[in-house]
Design a protein around this motif. Structure first.
Motif, PDB file in Angstrom:
ATOM      1  N   LEU A 174      -2.589   3.918   4.096  1.00 20.57           N
ATOM      2  CA  LEU A 174      -2.436   2.742   4.953  1.00 20.57           C
ATOM      3  C   LEU A 174      -3.470   2.706   6.066  1.00 20.57           C
ATOM      4  O   LEU A 174      -4.038   1.646   6.369  1.00 20.57           O
ATOM      5  CB  LEU A 174      -1.024   2.711   5.551  1.00 20.57           C
ATOM      6  CG  LEU A 174      -0.727   1.519   6.465  1.00 20.57           C
ATOM      7  CD1 LEU A 174      -0.798   0.213   5.680  1.00 20.57           C
ATOM      8  CD2 LEU A 174       0.637   1.677   7.118  1.00 20.57           C
ATOM      9  N   PHE A 175      -3.748   3.857   6.686  1.00 22.06           N
ATOM     10  CA  PHE A 175      -4.642   3.868   7.839  1.00 22.06           C
ATOM     11  C   PHE A 175      -6.119   3.778   7.445  1.00 22.06           C
ATOM     12  O   PHE A 175      -7.005   3.800   8.298  1.00 22.06           O
ATOM     13  CB  PHE A 175      -4.376   5.111   8.688  1.00 22.06           C
ATOM     14  CG  PHE A 175      -2.995   5.100   9.295  1.00 22.06           C
ATOM     15  CD1 PHE A 175      -2.687   4.200  10.298  1.00 22.06           C
ATOM     16  CD2 PHE A 175      -2.013   5.945   8.836  1.00 22.06           C
ATOM     17  CE1 PHE A 175      -1.419   4.154  10.847  1.00 22.06           C
ATOM     18  CE2 PHE A 175      -0.735   5.914   9.377  1.00 22.06           C
ATOM     19  CZ  PHE A 175      -0.429   5.018  10.386  1.00 22.06           C
ATOM     20  N   GLU A 176      -6.371   3.651   6.140  1.00 20.52           N
ATOM     21  CA  GLU A 176      -7.724   3.368   5.646  1.00 20.52           C
ATOM     22  C   GLU A 176      -7.798   1.942   5.093  1.00 20.52           C
ATOM     23  O   GLU A 176      -8.717   1.609   4.350  1.00 20.52           O
ATOM     24  CB  GLU A 176      -8.116   4.367   4.558  1.00 20.52           C
ATOM     25  CG  GLU A 176      -8.272   5.800   5.050  1.00 20.52           C
ATOM     26  CD  GLU A 176      -9.419   5.951   6.037  1.00 20.52           C
ATOM     27  OE1 GLU A 176     -10.463   5.307   5.835  1.00 20.52           O
ATOM     28  OE2 GLU A 176      -9.262   6.702   7.013  1.00 20.52           O
ATOM     29  N   GLU A 197      -9.563  -3.995   1.845  1.00 21.63           N
ATOM     30  CA  GLU A 197     -10.183  -2.705   1.536  1.00 21.63           C
ATOM     31  C   GLU A 197      -9.155  -1.613   1.806  1.00 21.63           C
ATOM     32  O   GLU A 197      -8.558  -1.571   2.882  1.00 21.63           O
ATOM     33  CB  GLU A 197     -11.417  -2.466   2.402  1.00 21.63           C
ATOM     34  CG  GLU A 197     -12.092  -1.120   2.109  1.00 21.63           C
ATOM     35  CD  GLU A 197     -13.227  -0.794   3.067  1.00 21.63           C
ATOM     36  OE1 GLU A 197     -14.382  -1.030   2.691  1.00 21.63           O
ATOM     37  OE2 GLU A 197     -12.935  -0.328   4.183  1.00 21.63           O
ATOM     38  N   THR A 198      -8.948  -0.752   0.823  1.00 23.32           N
ATOM     39  CA  THR A 198      -7.985   0.330   1.001  1.00 23.32           C
ATOM     40  C   THR A 198      -8.493   1.570   0.274  1.00 23.32           C
ATOM     41  O   THR A 198      -9.574   1.550  -0.317  1.00 23.32           O
ATOM     42  CB  THR A 198      -6.587  -0.084   0.506  1.00 23.32           C
ATOM     43  OG1 THR A 198      -5.621   0.902   0.910  1.00 23.32           O
ATOM     44  CG2 THR A 198      -6.543  -0.235  -1.010  1.00 23.32           C
ATOM     45  N   ALA A 199      -7.728   2.644   0.346  1.00 24.65           N
ATOM     46  CA  ALA A 199      -8.201   3.909  -0.216  1.00 24.65           C
ATOM     47  C   ALA A 199      -7.047   4.745  -0.734  1.00 24.65           C
ATOM     48  O   ALA A 199      -5.879   4.534  -0.370  1.00 24.65           O
ATOM     49  CB  ALA A 199      -8.974   4.702   0.838  1.00 24.65           C
ATOM     50  N   THR A 200      -7.384   5.675  -1.608  1.00 27.51           N
ATOM     51  CA  THR A 200      -6.480   6.750  -1.987  1.00 27.51           C
ATOM     52  C   THR A 200      -7.155   8.065  -1.622  1.00 27.51           C
ATOM     53  O   THR A 200      -8.364   8.109  -1.392  1.00 27.51           O
ATOM     54  CB  THR A 200      -6.153   6.725  -3.497  1.00 27.51           C
ATOM     55  OG1 THR A 200      -7.392   6.725  -4.231  1.00 27.51           O
ATOM     56  CG2 THR A 200      -5.353   5.492  -3.871  1.00 27.51           C
ATOM     57  N   LYS A 201      -6.368   9.120  -1.594  1.00 30.10           N
ATOM     58  CA  LYS A 201      -6.893  10.416  -1.153  1.00 30.10           C
ATOM     59  C   LYS A 201      -7.119  11.329  -2.353  1.00 30.10           C
ATOM     60  O   LYS A 201      -6.217  11.586  -3.132  1.00 30.10           O
ATOM     61  CB  LYS A 201      -5.927  11.063  -0.164  1.00 30.10           C
ATOM     62  CG  LYS A 201      -6.544  12.135   0.700  1.00 30.10           C
ATOM     63  CD  LYS A 201      -5.578  12.538   1.804  1.00 30.10           C
ATOM     64  CE  LYS A 201      -6.205  13.536   2.752  1.00 30.10           C
ATOM     65  NZ  LYS A 201      -5.271  13.911   3.848  1.00 30.10           N
ATOM     66  N   ILE A 212       0.832  -1.202   0.000  1.00 28.58           N
ATOM     67  CA  ILE A 212       0.000   0.000   0.000  1.00 28.58           C
ATOM     68  C   ILE A 212       0.868   1.254   0.000  1.00 28.58           C
ATOM     69  O   ILE A 212       0.629   2.202  -0.763  1.00 28.58           O
ATOM     70  CB  ILE A 212      -0.953   0.009   1.209  1.00 28.58           C
ATOM     71  CG1 ILE A 212      -1.935  -1.183   1.141  1.00 28.58           C
ATOM     72  CG2 ILE A 212      -1.716   1.329   1.285  1.00 28.58           C
ATOM     73  CD1 ILE A 212      -2.808  -1.208  -0.081  1.00 28.58           C
ATOM     74  N   GLU A 213       1.884   1.267   0.835  1.00 32.79           N
ATOM     75  CA  GLU A 213       2.763   2.445   0.928  1.00 32.79           C
ATOM     76  C   GLU A 213       3.564   2.649  -0.349  1.00 32.79           C
ATOM     77  O   GLU A 213       3.751   3.792  -0.794  1.00 32.79           O
ATOM     78  CB  GLU A 213       3.685   2.317   2.135  1.00 32.79           C
ATOM     79  CG  GLU A 213       2.961   2.442   3.464  1.00 32.79           C
ATOM     80  CD  GLU A 213       3.896   2.329   4.657  1.00 32.79           C
ATOM     81  OE1 GLU A 213       3.541   2.842   5.727  1.00 32.79           O
ATOM     82  OE2 GLU A 213       4.981   1.709   4.524  1.00 32.79           O
ATOM     83  N   ASP A 214       4.053   1.565  -0.954  1.00 33.59           N
ATOM     84  CA  ASP A 214       4.831   1.684  -2.190  1.00 33.59           C
ATOM     85  C   ASP A 214       3.998   2.221  -3.340  1.00 33.59           C
ATOM     86  O   ASP A 214       4.535   2.775  -4.308  1.00 33.59           O
ATOM     87  CB  ASP A 214       5.417   0.322  -2.581  1.00 33.59           C
ATOM     88  CG  ASP A 214       6.580  -0.089  -1.682  1.00 33.59           C
ATOM     89  OD1 ASP A 214       7.026   0.748  -0.872  1.00 33.59           O
ATOM     90  OD2 ASP A 214       7.030  -1.243  -1.785  1.00 33.59           O
ATOM     91  N   ASN A 215       2.675   2.045  -3.257  1.00 32.04           N
ATOM     92  CA  ASN A 215       1.789   2.491  -4.335  1.00 32.04           C
ATOM     93  C   ASN A 215       0.976   3.730  -3.955  1.00 32.04           C
ATOM     94  O   ASN A 215      -0.070   4.002  -4.542  1.00 32.04           O
ATOM     95  CB  ASN A 215       0.853   1.344  -4.731  1.00 32.04           C
ATOM     96  CG  ASN A 215       1.588   0.235  -5.459  1.00 32.04           C
ATOM     97  OD1 ASN A 215       1.957   0.369  -6.623  1.00 32.04           O
ATOM     98  ND2 ASN A 215       1.824  -0.870  -4.766  1.00 32.04           N
TER      99      ASN A 215
END
Length: 221
Positions: free
Chosen positions: A160-162, A176-180, A153-156
């Motif tokens: 992370l906290f979502e 499940e993850t997110a972008t801002k 997640i961090e590399d892309n």
């Protein structure tokens, strides 16, 4: 002359107004396009993370079979064989046979995944000793999954906290993850929570879990 100046002034105002409206419309379109870009990025991150996590889980299932066989092999050579291993057999050959029986159209990784799941699903019921090896190795996989999902997640450039990871009721690793999202217009009107574009990815199904109860995977960051 005065009339000509008025016409030139009106034309200038028209041109300025036209291009201002065009630029405003362009920013609106760009803002909408940015939402789809962020959504696609979040979707890719979720899918990649779920596949990475599933790969780690499968490796530890294979380790469980290897540990079980290494424990059982010398016991089967004893005379007499201990009563608690009577009826048990090594699983290595079963896995290889299951791999060989898979359709040739599948990749080796797909064949391996199906074979390991097929053997464990068949052998786990009634075999508490095998269950112990499987659960132990699955628990060892948990911190590795957490670390690798975090790195992915961090590399892309994900949030992370979502991010949440769960082994769901369909026996798949679900991420499940997110972008801002940042808008080109009226950005201040968005709350912090409204900026997150969330997506979910699913790894392949682990059929062995239909024969294993009481193990779970559920964490967030």
């Amino acid at each position: 002359m005065k009339l000509l100046n008025n016409e030139n002034g009106n034309m200038t105002l028209f041109i300025v107004g036209f291009f201002s409206a065009f630029f405003f419309l362009f920013l609106i379109i760009l803002s909408f396009a940015n939402v789809f870009v962020e959504k696609e990025l979040a979707s890719n991150n979720a899918e990649q993370a779920s596949i990475v996590a599933s790969g780690i889980l499968l490796d530890h299932l294979e380790d469980a079979i290897e540990d079980y066989d290494n424990w059982l092999r010398p016991l089967l050579l004893l005379d007499p064989i201990p009563s608690y291993v009577i009826g048990l057999h090594l699983l290595e050959d079963d896995v290889q046979s299951a791999i060989n029986s898979q359709p040739s159209s599948l990749s080796y990784l797909e064949k391996r995944h199906k074979a390991i799941n097929q053997v464990l699903k068949s052998e786990l019921p009634g075999n508490s000793l095998l269950r112990g090896f499987v659960v132990s190795n699955l628990n060892q996989a948990k911190p590795k999954i957490k670390d690798q999902v975090k790195k992915n997640i961090e590399d892309n450039n994900g949030e992370l906290f979502e991010t949440k990871v769960v082994f769901n009721h369909n026996h798949r690793i679900e991420v499940e993850t997110a972008t801002k999202y940042k808008s080109f217009l009226f950005d201040d009107y968005f709350t912090e929570n409204e900026r997150y574009v969330k997506q979910t990815g699913y790894g392949p199904k682990f059929e062995f879990a239909e024969s294993l109860y009481g193990w779970s995977l559920n964490f967030s960051y």
